[in-house]
Design a protein around this motif. Structure first.
Motif, short mmCIF file in Angstrom:
data_model
loop_
_atom_site.label_atom_id
_atom_site.label_comp_id
_atom_site.label_asym_id
_atom_site.label_seq_id
_atom_site.Cartn_x
_atom_site.Cartn_y
_atom_site.Cartn_z
N LEU A 14 0.88 -1.16 0.00
CA LEU A 14 0.00 0.00 0.00
C LEU A 14 0.91 1.21 0.00
CD1 LEU A 14 -2.51 -1.15 2.78
CD2 LEU A 14 -2.44 -1.77 0.36
N ARG A 15 0.83 2.02 -1.03
CA ARG A 15 1.83 3.07 -1.24
C ARG A 15 1.18 4.39 -1.62
NH1 ARG A 15 1.39 4.28 -6.34
NH2 ARG A 15 0.82 2.68 -7.83
N PRO A 16 1.96 5.48 -1.48
CA PRO A 16 1.46 6.78 -1.89
C PRO A 16 1.11 6.81 -3.38
CG PRO A 16 3.42 7.04 -0.55
CD PRO A 16 3.29 5.57 -0.86
N MET A 17 0.16 7.66 -3.70
CA MET A 17 -0.28 7.86 -5.09
C MET A 17 0.79 8.61 -5.88
SD MET A 17 -4.09 9.16 -4.03
CE MET A 17 -4.56 9.62 -5.70
N THR A 18 0.83 8.35 -7.18
CA THR A 18 1.69 9.10 -8.10
C THR A 18 0.87 9.46 -9.34
OG1 THR A 18 2.50 7.22 -9.40
CG2 THR A 18 3.69 7.74 -7.34
N MET A 19 1.39 10.31 -10.17
CA MET A 19 0.71 10.65 -11.41
C MET A 19 0.56 9.44 -12.33
SD MET A 19 -0.78 13.48 -11.68
CE MET A 19 -1.19 13.28 -13.40
N ASP A 20 1.44 8.46 -12.21
CA ASP A 20 1.30 7.25 -13.01
C ASP A 20 0.01 6.50 -12.70
OD1 ASP A 20 3.70 7.71 -14.30
OD2 ASP A 20 4.86 6.40 -12.98
N GLY A 64 -5.60 8.51 0.66
CA GLY A 64 -5.62 7.33 -0.18
C GLY A 64 -4.24 6.71 -0.34
N LEU A 65 -4.22 5.39 -0.41
CA LEU A 65 -3.02 4.62 -0.73
C LEU A 65 -3.37 3.68 -1.88
CD1 LEU A 65 -1.75 3.58 2.83
CD2 LEU A 65 -0.80 5.37 1.34
N MET A 66 -2.49 3.58 -2.83
CA MET A 66 -2.71 2.66 -3.93
C MET A 66 -2.32 1.25 -3.48
SD MET A 66 -4.01 4.90 -5.78
CE MET A 66 -4.50 3.90 -7.18
N ILE A 67 -3.01 0.28 -4.02
CA ILE A 67 -2.79 -1.13 -3.67
C ILE A 67 -2.03 -1.77 -4.82
CG2 ILE A 67 -3.86 -3.34 -3.12
CD1 ILE A 67 -6.46 -1.70 -2.44
N ASP A 68 -0.79 -2.17 -4.55
CA ASP A 68 0.02 -2.87 -5.56
C ASP A 68 0.17 -4.34 -5.21
OD1 ASP A 68 0.46 -0.52 -6.94
OD2 ASP A 68 2.58 -0.34 -6.39
N LEU A 76 -3.65 -2.51 -8.23
CA LEU A 76 -4.91 -3.26 -8.18
C LEU A 76 -6.09 -2.42 -7.73
CD1 LEU A 76 -3.43 -6.43 -6.45
CD2 LEU A 76 -3.83 -6.08 -8.91
N GLY A 77 -5.85 -1.21 -7.21
CA GLY A 77 -6.95 -0.37 -6.72
C GLY A 77 -6.44 0.59 -5.66
N ALA A 100 -9.30 -7.66 -10.17
CA ALA A 100 -8.79 -7.82 -8.80
C ALA A 100 -9.89 -8.21 -7.81
CB ALA A 100 -8.10 -6.53 -8.35
N GLU A 101 -11.13 -8.24 -8.26
CA GLU A 101 -12.24 -8.59 -7.36
C GLU A 101 -12.23 -10.08 -7.03
OE1 GLU A 101 -15.91 -7.32 -9.18
OE2 GLU A 101 -16.13 -5.80 -7.63
#
Length: 165
Positions: A14-20, A64-68, A76-77, A100-101
């Motif tokens: 779970l990581r910080p968001m980026t423009m990517d 928010g944290l992105m899920i990798d 993944l979300g 990913a569901e």
């Protein structure tokens, strides 16, 4: 300014968001899969939500944290804690991208962020605002230990409120 954490679980980062992250986020927000969040959203509103998810970190100490996927690095979300003028209480929310569901991704990510909220932010609890028609999110809130609170204030009067202790 709050440090944005990176959290790890058995399978996820779970990581910080980026423009990517913007293209996949925008595609999700434009799709019918965002209906449980009030969508689908146009580009302006999608961008506002993307910025909101990030801006909450320095303003509120969460966001928010992105899920990798920990093995492949595929995003993944998102999982996040929302608060501020639009949210009466700290809200634990999530969404996963198509494909990913049904794999326990949102559960694993939400459980990790819930633990972080208690241990690091020392929040006494969180709620999840869930569209009554979103059966999968309702089941996830219950699997996380959420208990329905019919008396809780909510941003959308039609939402169900699950209280996490």
């Amino acid at each position: 300014m709050a440090d944005i954490p990176t959290l790890r679980t058995e399978r996820l980062i779970l990581r910080p968001m980026t423009m990517d992250d913007w293209p996949a986020y925008f595609a999700f927000m434009q799709s019918g899969r965002s209906a449980g969040m009030g969508g689908p959203f146009d580009k302006k509103m999608s961008w506002a939500l993307f910025c909101h998810d990030m801006a909450q970190w320095p303003l509120m100490g969460n966001g928010g944290l992105m899920i990798d996927d920990g093995a492949s690095g595929t995003c993944l979300g998102q999982v996040g804690i929302n608060h501020g003028p639009l949210f009466p209480e700290h809200e634990l929310g999530w969404f996963v991208y198509p494909g990913a569901e049904g794999k326990g991704i949102a559960f694993e990510a939400a459980r990790a962020l819930l633990a972080w909220a208690g241990s690091e932010r020392r929040l006494p609890g969180l709620v999840s605002y869930v569209d009554a028609d979103n059966l999968r999110s309702r089941q996830l809130a219950e699997r996380l230990g959420g208990v329905l609170d019919a008396e809780a204030e909510r941003p959308d009067p039609e939402d169900l409120v699950y209280r996490h202790f």
